[in-house]
Design a protein around this motif. Structure first.
Motif, PDB file in Angstrom:
ATOM      1  N   LYS A 192      66.982  53.984  26.619  1.00 29.50           N
ATOM      2  CA  LYS A 192      67.608  52.845  25.947  1.00 29.50           C
ATOM      3  C   LYS A 192      66.905  52.571  24.621  1.00 29.50           C
ATOM      4  O   LYS A 192      67.553  52.351  23.601  1.00 29.50           O
ATOM      5  CB  LYS A 192      67.558  51.606  26.838  1.00 29.50           C
ATOM      6  N   TYR A 193      65.567  52.593  24.630  1.00 30.11           N
ATOM      7  CA  TYR A 193      64.815  52.331  23.404  1.00 30.11           C
ATOM      8  C   TYR A 193      65.014  53.443  22.375  1.00 30.11           C
ATOM      9  O   TYR A 193      65.195  53.185  21.191  1.00 30.11           O
ATOM     10  CB  TYR A 193      63.331  52.168  23.701  1.00 30.11           C
ATOM     11  N   VAL A 194      64.974  54.669  22.835  1.00 26.65           N
ATOM     12  CA  VAL A 194      65.105  55.816  21.931  1.00 26.65           C
ATOM     13  C   VAL A 194      66.476  55.820  21.258  1.00 26.65           C
ATOM     14  O   VAL A 194      66.587  55.970  20.035  1.00 26.65           O
ATOM     15  CB  VAL A 194      64.869  57.137  22.698  1.00 26.65           C
ATOM     16  N   LEU A 195      67.522  55.611  22.047  1.00 27.71           N
ATOM     17  CA  LEU A 195      68.873  55.664  21.499  1.00 27.71           C
ATOM     18  C   LEU A 195      69.209  54.410  20.690  1.00 27.71           C
ATOM     19  O   LEU A 195      69.926  54.494  19.685  1.00 27.71           O
ATOM     20  CB  LEU A 195      69.882  55.889  22.620  1.00 27.71           C
ATOM     21  N   THR A 196      68.678  53.264  21.086  1.00 29.49           N
ATOM     22  CA  THR A 196      68.907  52.040  20.304  1.00 29.49           C
ATOM     23  C   THR A 196      68.262  52.159  18.932  1.00 29.49           C
ATOM     24  O   THR A 196      68.859  51.785  17.923  1.00 29.49           O
ATOM     25  CB  THR A 196      68.352  50.808  21.047  1.00 29.49           C
ATOM     26  N   GLU A 197      67.067  52.714  18.883  1.00 27.24           N
ATOM     27  CA  GLU A 197      66.393  52.906  17.596  1.00 27.24           C
ATOM     28  C   GLU A 197      67.207  53.832  16.697  1.00 27.24           C
ATOM     29  O   GLU A 197      67.364  53.574  15.505  1.00 27.24           O
ATOM     30  CB  GLU A 197      64.994  53.468  17.811  1.00 27.24           C
ATOM     31  N   ALA A 198      67.732  54.898  17.274  1.00 32.28           N
ATOM     32  CA  ALA A 198      68.557  55.825  16.484  1.00 32.28           C
ATOM     33  C   ALA A 198      69.791  55.111  15.950  1.00 32.28           C
ATOM     34  O   ALA A 198      70.156  55.269  14.781  1.00 32.28           O
ATOM     35  CB  ALA A 198      68.951  57.032  17.334  1.00 32.28           C
ATOM     36  N   ALA A 199      70.437  54.310  16.792  1.00 31.48           N
ATOM     37  CA  ALA A 199      71.634  53.581  16.359  1.00 31.48           C
ATOM     38  C   ALA A 199      71.295  52.588  15.247  1.00 31.48           C
ATOM     39  O   ALA A 199      72.043  52.456  14.265  1.00 31.48           O
ATOM     40  CB  ALA A 199      72.266  52.862  17.542  1.00 31.48           C
ATOM     41  N   GLU A 200      70.162  51.901  15.380  1.00 33.14           N
ATOM     42  CA  GLU A 200      69.738  50.949  14.351  1.00 33.14           C
ATOM     43  C   GLU A 200      69.402  51.640  13.034  1.00 33.14           C
ATOM     44  O   GLU A 200      69.450  51.020  11.975  1.00 33.14           O
ATOM     45  CB  GLU A 200      68.546  50.132  14.850  1.00 33.14           C
ATOM     46  N   ASN A 201      69.061  52.928  13.112  1.00 27.21           N
ATOM     47  CA  ASN A 201      68.771  53.707  11.908  1.00 27.21           C
ATOM     48  C   ASN A 201      70.005  54.411  11.361  1.00 27.21           C
ATOM     49  O   ASN A 201      69.895  55.299  10.519  1.00 27.21           O
ATOM     50  CB  ASN A 201      67.657  54.718  12.184  1.00 27.21           C
ATOM     51  N   GLY A 202      71.178  54.034  11.864  1.00 23.28           N
ATOM     52  CA  GLY A 202      72.422  54.526  11.287  1.00 23.28           C
ATOM     53  C   GLY A 202      73.031  55.745  11.940  1.00 23.28           C
ATOM     54  O   GLY A 202      74.028  56.267  11.441  1.00 23.28           O
TER      55      GLY A 202
END
Length: 71
Positions: free
Chosen positions: A27-37
């Motif tokens: 969840k953290y890994v993919l959320t960070e990627a999403a927040e980075n565009g």
């Protein structure tokens, strides 16, 4: 934006494992990627990872394995 479903917090309950080198809370890994565009992390009609999401998680696994002191 108009998601009628409440957030699933099952993965957030894994926080006690976050310090373990072999546990990856995706969840953290993919959320960070999403927040980075990064887009299209999940299939548009499903909650499973797309090939893009799978690549992000695979890269995190590789990064963690590389950082382990095995010998």
């Amino acid at each position: 934006v108009d998601n009628p479903y409440k957030p699933n917090d099952i993965l957030s309950k894994g926080n006690r494992f976050d310090s373990l080198p072999y546990f990856i809370n995706t969840k953290y890994v993919l959320t960070e990627a999403a927040e980075n565009g990064v887009n299209d992390i999940y299939w548009a009609d499903d909650s499973h990872w797309s090939p893009i999401g799978a690549k992000i998680v695979a890269e995190e696994i590789a990064r963690r394995v590389d950082s382990l002191e095995l010998f």
